[in-house]
Design a protein around this motif. Structure first.
Motif, PDB file in Angstrom:
ATOM      1  N   LYS B 614       0.830  -1.202   0.000  1.00  0.00           N
ATOM      2  CA  LYS B 614       0.000   0.000   0.000  1.00  0.00           C
ATOM      3  C   LYS B 614       0.862   1.248   0.000  1.00  0.00           C
ATOM      4  CE  LYS B 614      -4.221  -1.643   2.183  1.00  0.00           C
ATOM      5  NZ  LYS B 614      -5.010  -1.683   3.410  1.00  0.00           N
ATOM      6  N   HIS B 615       1.920   1.167   0.769  1.00  0.00           N
ATOM      7  CA  HIS B 615       2.788   2.333   0.875  1.00  0.00           C
ATOM      8  C   HIS B 615       3.418   2.645  -0.489  1.00  0.00           C
ATOM      9  CE1 HIS B 615       5.006   5.375   2.923  1.00  0.00           C
ATOM     10  NE2 HIS B 615       6.186   4.865   2.584  1.00  0.00           N
ATOM     11  N   ILE B 616       3.927   1.610  -1.130  1.00  0.00           N
ATOM     12  CA  ILE B 616       4.527   1.818  -2.448  1.00  0.00           C
ATOM     13  C   ILE B 616       3.490   2.348  -3.434  1.00  0.00           C
ATOM     14  CG2 ILE B 616       5.277   0.522  -4.482  1.00  0.00           C
ATOM     15  CD1 ILE B 616       7.594   1.263  -2.830  1.00  0.00           C
ATOM     16  N   MET B 617       2.327   1.750  -3.369  1.00  0.00           N
ATOM     17  CA  MET B 617       1.247   2.220  -4.260  1.00  0.00           C
ATOM     18  C   MET B 617       0.986   3.703  -4.043  1.00  0.00           C
ATOM     19  SD  MET B 617      -1.674  -0.658  -4.085  1.00  0.00           S
ATOM     20  CE  MET B 617      -1.380  -2.356  -4.458  1.00  0.00           C
ATOM     21  N   HIS B 618       0.944   4.045  -2.777  1.00  0.00           N
ATOM     22  CA  HIS B 618       0.638   5.437  -2.464  1.00  0.00           C
ATOM     23  C   HIS B 618       1.748   6.361  -2.964  1.00  0.00           C
ATOM     24  CE1 HIS B 618      -0.784   8.944  -0.440  1.00  0.00           C
ATOM     25  NE2 HIS B 618       0.372   9.068   0.202  1.00  0.00           N
ATOM     26  N   LEU B 619       2.997   5.945  -2.682  1.00  0.00           N
ATOM     27  CA  LEU B 619       4.118   6.776  -3.140  1.00  0.00           C
ATOM     28  C   LEU B 619       4.089   6.937  -4.655  1.00  0.00           C
ATOM     29  CD1 LEU B 619       7.144   5.497  -1.027  1.00  0.00           C
ATOM     30  CD2 LEU B 619       5.894   7.634  -0.775  1.00  0.00           C
ATOM     31  N   LYS B 648      16.501   6.473  -0.966  1.00  0.00           N
ATOM     32  CA  LYS B 648      16.971   6.299   0.408  1.00  0.00           C
ATOM     33  C   LYS B 648      15.973   5.568   1.258  1.00  0.00           C
ATOM     34  CE  LYS B 648      20.573   9.608   1.086  1.00  0.00           C
ATOM     35  NZ  LYS B 648      20.986  10.917   1.498  1.00  0.00           N
ATOM     36  N   SER B 649      14.732   6.028   1.199  1.00  0.00           N
ATOM     37  CA  SER B 649      13.722   5.405   2.050  1.00  0.00           C
ATOM     38  C   SER B 649      13.469   3.968   1.604  1.00  0.00           C
ATOM     39  CB  SER B 649      12.429   6.220   2.033  1.00  0.00           C
ATOM     40  OG  SER B 649      12.014   6.421   0.705  1.00  0.00           O
ATOM     41  N   LEU B 650      13.614   3.730   0.308  1.00  0.00           N
ATOM     42  CA  LEU B 650      13.411   2.363  -0.177  1.00  0.00           C
ATOM     43  C   LEU B 650      14.519   1.446   0.336  1.00  0.00           C
ATOM     44  CD1 LEU B 650      12.429   2.971  -3.911  1.00  0.00           C
ATOM     45  CD2 LEU B 650      10.934   2.221  -2.062  1.00  0.00           C
ATOM     46  N   LEU B 651      15.753   1.966   0.305  1.00  0.00           N
ATOM     47  CA  LEU B 651      16.875   1.141   0.748  1.00  0.00           C
ATOM     48  C   LEU B 651      16.818   0.891   2.251  1.00  0.00           C
ATOM     49  CD1 LEU B 651      19.570   2.792  -1.472  1.00  0.00           C
ATOM     50  CD2 LEU B 651      18.908   0.382  -1.550  1.00  0.00           C
ATOM     51  N   ALA B 652      16.212   1.839   2.943  1.00  0.00           N
ATOM     52  CA  ALA B 652      16.111   1.670   4.394  1.00  0.00           C
ATOM     53  C   ALA B 652      15.161   0.541   4.752  1.00  0.00           C
ATOM     54  CB  ALA B 652      15.661   2.984   5.028  1.00  0.00           C
ATOM     55  N   ALA B 653      14.197   0.290   3.915  1.00  0.00           N
ATOM     56  CA  ALA B 653      13.220  -0.764   4.206  1.00  0.00           C
ATOM     57  C   ALA B 653      13.250  -1.781   3.075  1.00  0.00           C
ATOM     58  CB  ALA B 653      11.831  -0.151   4.350  1.00  0.00           C
ATOM     59  N   PRO B 654      13.893  -2.906   3.280  1.00  0.00           N
ATOM     60  CA  PRO B 654      14.027  -3.908   2.225  1.00  0.00           C
ATOM     61  C   PRO B 654      12.678  -4.385   1.684  1.00  0.00           C
ATOM     62  CG  PRO B 654      15.444  -4.424   4.079  1.00  0.00           C
ATOM     63  CD  PRO B 654      14.592  -3.295   4.518  1.00  0.00           C
ATOM     64  N   ALA B 655      11.693  -4.428   2.554  1.00  0.00           N
ATOM     65  CA  ALA B 655      10.378  -4.876   2.086  1.00  0.00           C
ATOM     66  C   ALA B 655       9.831  -3.895   1.044  1.00  0.00           C
ATOM     67  CB  ALA B 655       9.419  -4.979   3.268  1.00  0.00           C
ATOM     68  N   TRP B 660       8.885  -2.239  -4.649  1.00  0.00           N
ATOM     69  CA  TRP B 660       9.175  -1.333  -5.766  1.00  0.00           C
ATOM     70  C   TRP B 660       9.678  -2.131  -6.967  1.00  0.00           C
ATOM     71  CZ3 TRP B 660       8.572   2.229  -8.935  1.00  0.00           C
ATOM     72  CH2 TRP B 660       9.581   2.787  -9.704  1.00  0.00           C
ATOM     73  N   ARG B 661      10.546  -3.110  -6.684  1.00  0.00           N
ATOM     74  CA  ARG B 661      11.066  -3.912  -7.790  1.00  0.00           C
ATOM     75  C   ARG B 661       9.955  -4.733  -8.426  1.00  0.00           C
ATOM     76  NH1 ARG B 661      16.772  -4.843  -4.990  1.00  0.00           N
ATOM     77  NH2 ARG B 661      17.855  -3.187  -6.118  1.00  0.00           N
ATOM     78  N   LEU B 662       9.051  -5.199  -7.585  1.00  0.00           N
ATOM     79  CA  LEU B 662       7.904  -5.945  -8.128  1.00  0.00           C
ATOM     80  C   LEU B 662       7.060  -5.047  -9.030  1.00  0.00           C
ATOM     81  CD1 LEU B 662       6.714  -8.189  -5.166  1.00  0.00           C
ATOM     82  CD2 LEU B 662       7.468  -8.943  -7.421  1.00  0.00           C
ATOM     83  N   LEU B 663       6.930  -3.832  -8.574  1.00  0.00           N
ATOM     84  CA  LEU B 663       6.134  -2.893  -9.382  1.00  0.00           C
ATOM     85  C   LEU B 663       6.795  -2.672 -10.746  1.00  0.00           C
ATOM     86  CD1 LEU B 663       3.875  -0.785  -9.748  1.00  0.00           C
ATOM     87  CD2 LEU B 663       5.323   0.861  -8.591  1.00  0.00           C
ATOM     88  N   MET B 664       8.131  -2.570 -10.721  1.00  0.00           N
ATOM     89  CA  MET B 664       8.844  -2.382 -11.989  1.00  0.00           C
ATOM     90  C   MET B 664       8.669  -3.601 -12.892  1.00  0.00           C
ATOM     91  SD  MET B 664      12.268  -0.160 -11.480  1.00  0.00           S
ATOM     92  CE  MET B 664      13.088  -1.075 -10.214  1.00  0.00           C
ATOM     93  N   VAL B 665       8.721  -4.772 -12.259  1.00  0.00           N
ATOM     94  CA  VAL B 665       8.525  -5.986 -13.045  1.00  0.00           C
ATOM     95  C   VAL B 665       7.134  -5.991 -13.669  1.00  0.00           C
ATOM     96  CG1 VAL B 665       8.294  -8.488 -12.893  1.00  0.00           C
ATOM     97  CG2 VAL B 665      10.201  -7.354 -11.768  1.00  0.00           C
ATOM     98  N   LYS B 666       6.200  -5.523 -12.865  1.00  0.00           N
ATOM     99  CA  LYS B 666       4.823  -5.450 -13.369  1.00  0.00           C
ATOM    100  C   LYS B 666       4.756  -4.511 -14.586  1.00  0.00           C
ATOM    101  CE  LYS B 666       1.109  -7.418 -12.447  1.00  0.00           C
ATOM    102  NZ  LYS B 666       1.157  -8.881 -12.271  1.00  0.00           N
ATOM    103  N   LEU B 667       5.419  -3.390 -14.450  1.00  0.00           N
ATOM    104  CA  LEU B 667       5.429  -2.432 -15.559  1.00  0.00           C
ATOM    105  C   LEU B 667       6.108  -3.035 -16.782  1.00  0.00           C
ATOM    106  CD1 LEU B 667       6.365   0.829 -13.634  1.00  0.00           C
ATOM    107  CD2 LEU B 667       4.187   0.321 -14.704  1.00  0.00           C
ATOM    108  N   ALA B 675      13.948  -3.303 -20.262  1.00  0.00           N
ATOM    109  CA  ALA B 675      14.942  -3.875 -19.363  1.00  0.00           C
ATOM    110  C   ALA B 675      16.059  -2.876 -19.083  1.00  0.00           C
ATOM    111  CB  ALA B 675      15.506  -5.147 -19.989  1.00  0.00           C
ATOM    112  N   ARG B 676      16.417  -2.139 -20.099  1.00  0.00           N
ATOM    113  CA  ARG B 676      17.512  -1.198 -19.926  1.00  0.00           C
ATOM    114  C   ARG B 676      17.160  -0.144 -18.869  1.00  0.00           C
ATOM    115  NH1 ARG B 676      21.104   1.473 -24.128  1.00  0.00           N
ATOM    116  NH2 ARG B 676      20.321  -0.147 -25.497  1.00  0.00           N
ATOM    117  N   SER B 677      15.932   0.385 -18.980  1.00  0.00           N
ATOM    118  CA  SER B 677      15.520   1.398 -18.003  1.00  0.00           C
ATOM    119  C   SER B 677      15.464   0.796 -16.605  1.00  0.00           C
ATOM    120  CB  SER B 677      14.160   1.973 -18.368  1.00  0.00           C
ATOM    121  OG  SER B 677      14.217   2.520 -19.656  1.00  0.00           O
ATOM    122  N   MET B 678      14.984  -0.447 -16.545  1.00  0.00           N
ATOM    123  CA  MET B 678      14.894  -1.099 -15.237  1.00  0.00           C
ATOM    124  C   MET B 678      16.291  -1.238 -14.654  1.00  0.00           C
ATOM    125  SD  MET B 678      13.210  -4.650 -14.050  1.00  0.00           S
ATOM    126  CE  MET B 678      11.964  -4.799 -15.268  1.00  0.00           C
TER     127      MET B 678
END
Lengths: 381, 698
Positions: B614-619, B648-655, B660-667, B675-678
């Motif tokens: 939810k947090h990622i979605m919101h961000l 920074k905030s993403l790296l602070a929380a591995p979850a 975020w990476r899942l979201l990119m995969v989804k995209l 793939a290059r942009s990813m």
């Protein structure tokens, strides 16, 4: 409407008057030929509990109820603004200025809300913003500088009468889908309001998230039109209690009293789910039948403590219900041979001892409680 | 702008013409130009019509003041000889200026039509093209037979056919052939005997290069058919008529192979030079049997020549002349450069030349007229060539309906009388002081009192006040006097009378705006405008009109802004004047706080989504909203920017990072992210991590 489980059927009041209190006509006043749409006592300032205001046509009149059924005209304001079409006021409420002088806030067909400083007998402000008729204006009893207005433009707006600021607009994606006919502040929860209208729903809104905005409105010194008005698009609760126009709703504690055109006032409890706002169930608790009350724009009124509610009907009769008893009991049914015209609104005095009704034919009726027992009066003595 | 271009072109051309015509060797080009300019300034009229002056300048000056006959005088009468008082002259000048506005309008229309010509124009263009196509005209005529016209009977009527051999068969008894033809010419007399028009047959052949293959194939030949000379002749067989089926009879037939004709033409050098080639030949006429067959549109002749008929052949003398047409050099002076023609008759000839049309512009209640001649049937307004007088006749009323046209053709002249339709262009031309822009768009509740039809024309006359006076005024006058023999300039003296101060101030304004408007144009044009003070009128007018209208509309708008009450579009709150006048308009901005709040509340409704998701979605939602990521193509950029912003905030929380990476995969799944942009995003994240760790170490 959700299916009502066994044993949870609403309690319907009996139309047999309990004769707890009896009222008698003590005055009848022809204000004009034009229909009167609203009458309201001043509950904001205890000095003026016996002062009431009526609106009808382009006129706002302030009266005082005196002893012995006497009604004294205090002030009369006529809106003769030639720039707009002829005003026809639909609603009026009391508010107060910073210095405590009473405000009469009225609105009507033109959508312009007039704030009249009754203490200084002059117009104080005009709120422009509504796109259509204003159907009801109510004052926040805990902060009497806040008024909320319901409009035909399908929005509800929160105003600050001190700074003239439009603070919030309750409309948009989750808003009403037709004229908003009635709106009311929650008596204790300052953040809540309930509104209802022609889309047959009652919507409960929260301004908790927007409260900083409300706070800001009190200290706003810049131009009112520069205020960053916010939109509240989603209500916290939508109730489909009625299947027709809902033209009056009032909070009774956390319960809601609402009235549609199907001859009854309904008391129900909104049960919101904390997890998912906007959804919830309605528990209908009681019903207060009001015969011959099947036209819209008839509003009821309650005394200060919400002990009783008075409502007129199409035939000029008034039903006074005891609200907080179960089963509901009809305190009195008031009728007079000459009162034939539909009663648009009633006003109960602070203690409910006086009931005023304003009628379609432009008359104001005053009913005073006959102290059924001289004992009660003697006890007061 | 167009005029300025035209002006530059004109300058070149005029100076060239001056060099050529007058041989002004002693003058520099600029001097020469000044002369022309001064002349041009003679009247408003010529300024508007400047581009067209070329034609007049190319012809010797003063050509139209000479008259040869009464009719010519009427037709091209310039108003030089009409004696007018000064007042009348001014009135006449003003009356002439009524042409300005429509001409301007047509200039604009013409410019617009350059890319997309009108239907009529296209048709005329085709006509001109076909007219100019190179072809060979072959003329066949008969001359008297040399040997004894008395002994052989008259061969007339004689038919001449240009026929194509379809099939041929030779047997011992007879020689038979089938020819196909499309047109038969009938000839009744010898050429030059009775002046008969039917003594010649004309055929059009394609140009010589194209003709070569046809001719060399040997299938084309000229057939001469005479029924009169033959024994047992069938009378009443008319080869020129179609729908005659299977009629046959005896006749005399002669044949000339086109191949031989072509060969002889080729030998002579004259054809290539555009001159006439004559070939004379004697043709043997044999008696034969001929059958005409006209079936399904094709006309065929079946010819049977019995053996032995060669002996009793008679001869006919045939002249065949050929000339290439459509290829002639179109230069109007090509054929009139002979020095022995006197100037007076030269003008006569020029006027007579096909394609020259005289235009008489009537003004001052038709009392006066200006004359202009165009060549090649050109329209004087848009310079378009109309191919013929008929074409002009169609073009003018169709394209320039603000004028009245009178077409006048005599043996000597083709003339058009033009006058302005004052009643028609009332709606299109607005009176002085009215901005046409506002005229179009403003609402007028009362009938405009300024536009009384009665006084309309008088007011329209002032639409173009004279504004091209300048500090160089006097010098220009001198030049003009030099050039024009002392005739004073009405317009300038009038303008001067208006008050020199006012005029010059107007000019300053205009000059400024003109040079401003012209900033992007070539320096030449600007220099021209400022140095010689001959600013093309259209430009001046345009600049002026624009400036005035801008000023006026600005003023009007401003007053409206002051007068009217404006409302915020969302809140419907009335706007204070300062808000109306300020540049800030926040009405369309999204309230991010509220939007975030609503977004979060919406996400809260999801039951089967974890908090991190939810947090990622919101961000992501708020990022997309704030950055206005709208199109699919924005996604790669958005991902990278998002990684940078929230790294920074993403790296602070591995979850969160995982989400975020899942979201990119989804995209990526949806084809929105490559793939290059990813990879780039992940590199960005890595970089941030590295920085952090280094920072931590240090």
């Amino acid at each position: 409407m959700a299916r009502i489980p066994l044993g949870c059927e609403p309690v319907i009041g009996s139309l047999v008057p309990s004769k707890k209190r009896d009222y008698r006509v003590t005055n009848r006043l022809q204000e004009g030929k034009r229909p009167l749409y609203a009458v309201v006592f001043n509950f904001i300032d205890s000095r003026y509990f016996n002062v009431f205001a009526t609106v009808g046509g382009n006129r706002v009149t302030v009266y005082q109820c005196l002893e012995g059924g006497v009604i004294a005209v205090l002030q009369s304001y006529v809106d003769e603004d030639v720039r707009t079409k002829d005003e026809s006021f639909y609603t009026v409420t009391w508010a107060c200025n910073r210095d405590g002088s009473p405000f009469v806030v009225a609105g009507g067909i033109n959508g312009i809300i007039r704030v009249i400083d009754a203490g200084h007998e002059k117009i104080d402000k005009s709120f422009v913003g509504h796109g259509d008729s204003v159907n009801e204006i109510r004052t926040q009893p805990l902060k009497p500088s806040l008024v909320v207005s319901a409009s035909k433009d399908e929005s509800v707006r929160l105003w600050n009468v001190h700074t003239g600021v439009c603070i919030l607009i309750f409309a948009g994606a989750g808003g009403h889908r037709n004229e908003v006919l009635s709106v009311d502040f929650h008596p204790s929860d300052m953040y809540r309001i309930a509104s209802c209208g022609m889309d047959n729903t009652v919507k409960i809104w929260s301004m908790k998230e927007f409260w900083p905005s409300v706070e800001k409105s009190f200290t706003w010194t810049d131009l009112p039109s520069k205020f960053p008005t916010k939109y509240v698009q989603f209500p916290v609760f939508i109730a489909s209690v009625h299947s027709n126009y809902v033209d009056c709703n009032r909070w009774l504690g956390d319960f809601v009293l609402s009235k549609s055109v199907d001859n009854e006032i309904v008391l129900w409890e909104p049960r919101t789910k904390d997890q998912s706002p906007g959804e919830g169930t309605v528990d209908i608790l009681q019903k207060y039948p009001v015969p011959e009350c099947d036209i819209w724009f008839i509003k009821f009124s309650c005394d200060f403590h919400y002990n009783a509610a008075a409502i007129g009907n199409r035939e000029g009769k008034i039903f006074v219900w005891e609200l907080q008893t179960s089963p509901p009991s009809l305190i009195a049914r008031l009728s007079h041979a000459q009162s034939k015209s539909p009663i648009r609104q009633t006003a109960m005095s602070f203690d409910g001892s006086t009931i005023l009704s304003c009628c379609e034919d432009g008359t104001i009726w005053r009913w005073d409680a006959v102290s059924s027992s001289s004992s009660s009066s003697s006890s007061q003595v | 702008y167009r005029l300025s271009i035209g002006f530059r072109k004109l300058k070149k051309k005029i100076s060239a013409s001056f060099w050529a015509l007058n041989g002004l060797d002693g003058y520099g080009t600029a001097d020469c130009w000044n002369c022309v300019a001064a002349e041009c300034r003679e009247s408003l009229w010529w300024l508007v019509k400047l581009p067209r002056m070329l034609l007049l300048l190319l012809a010797p000056t003063g050509i139209f003041s000479l008259s040869h006959s009464r009719s010519a005088d009427q037709m091209c009468r310039d108003d030089g000889r009409v004696r007018l008082s000064a007042e009348e002259e001014m009135a006449a000048e003003e009356s002439l200026s009524t042409y300005c506005k429509p001409v301007e309008l047509y200039n604009i229309l013409q410019r617009r039509a350059i890319g997309n010509p009108l239907f009529l124009q296209r048709c005329l263009e085709y006509k001109i093209q076909s007219k100019n196509k190179r072809r060979i005209q072959m003329t066949v005529s008969l001359s008297m037979t040399l040997n004894g016209a008395s002994q052989s009977p008259s061969p007339f009527p004689l038919y001449i056919l240009l026929a194509r051999l379809v099939s041929e068969s030779l047997t011992p008894e007879k020689h038979s052939a089938v020819f196909r033809f499309s047109r038969a010419c009938i000839m009744n007399d010898f050429a030059g005997v009775n002046g008969s028009t039917q003594a010649q047959a004309h055929f059009l052949l394609p140009e010589s290069n194209k003709l070569a293959s046809e001719a060399n194939s040997g299938s084309l030949s000229l057939l001469l058919v005479s029924f009169a000379g033959a024994q047992n002749a069938v009378h009443g067989l008319d080869l020129t008529k179609s729908h005659v089926e299977n009629v046959g009879g005896c006749c005399l037939l002669g044949k000339i192979q086109l191949e031989s004709l072509y060969a002889s033409w080729q030998k002579s050098p004259n054809l290539a030079l555009g001159q006439r080639v004559e070939v004379a030949s004697a043709v043997d006429m044999y008696s034969c049997f001929l059958k005409l067959n006209c079936s399904n549109g094709d006309k065929c002749v079946f010819v049977q020549i019995p053996k032995g008929s060669e002996n009793d052949a008679s001869q006919v003398q045939v002249n065949v002349s050929a000339e290439e047409i459509g290829a002639r050099e179109k230069s109007p002076y090509h054929s009139y450069t002979c020095s022995d023609v006197s100037s007076s008759s030269l003008s006569h000839i020029i006027r007579l030349r096909a394609g020259n049309v005289v235009f008489n512009y009537r003004y001052y209640n038709n009392k006066l007229q200006k004359t202009e001649v165009t060549e090649e049937f050109s329209c004087p307004f848009c310079l378009v060539k109309c191919g013929s007088f008929k074409g002009l006749r169609y073009h003018l009323p169709a394209s320039h309906d603000l004028f009245n046209f009178e077409f006048w053709v005599t043996e000597e002249f083709q003339a058009v009388n033009i006058s302005v339709k004052t009643d028609v262009w009332r709606s299109e031309v607005v009176a002085r002081g009215v901005d046409p822009k506002q005229q179009t768009f403003s609402f007028c509740s009362k009938k405009s009192r300024r536009r009384k039809p009665k006084s309309h024309v008088q007011q329209v006359k002032h639409v173009y006040p004279l504004i091209f006076e300048s500090n160089h005024h006097a010098g220009a006058c001198d030049l003009h006097d030099k050039a024009n023999g002392g005739k004073s300039m009405v317009s300038i003296s009038r303008g001067a009378a208006d008050g020199a101060g006012k005029v010059s101030s107007v000019f300053d304004e205009i000059g400024a705006s003109v040079s401003g408007a012209q900033g992007h144009q070539e320096a030449e044009g600007v220099q021209l405008a400022s140095d010689n003070s001959v600013v093309p009128p259209a430009m001046i007018q345009f600049a002026k009109a624009r400036k005035l209208s801008a000023d006026r509309s600005d003023l009007k708008n401003r007053s409206l802004l002051h007068k009217r009450l404006f409302f915020h579009s969302h809140r419907a709150q009335p706007m204070a004047l300062e808000q109306v006048l300020s540049d800030v308009d926040s009405e369309d901005e999204v309230d991010d706080d509220v939007a975030d709040f609503e977004d979060r509340r919406m996400l809260d409704d999801f039951v089967d989504v974890t908090k991190d998701e939810k947090h990622i979605m919101h961000l992501w939602n708020s990022f997309v909203r704030k950055q206005r990521v709208l199109a699919d193509g924005h996604i790669p950029w958005a991902c990278e920017a998002f990684s940078r912003l929230h790294g920074k905030s993403l790296l602070a929380a591995p979850a969160l990072l995982c989400c975020w990476r899942l979201l990119m995969v989804k995209l990526w799944n949806h084809g929105l992210l490559d793939a290059r942009s990813m990879n780039k995003c992940n590199l960005v994240l890595e970089g941030i991590q590295k920085q952090d760790s280094e920072g931590g170490k240090s």
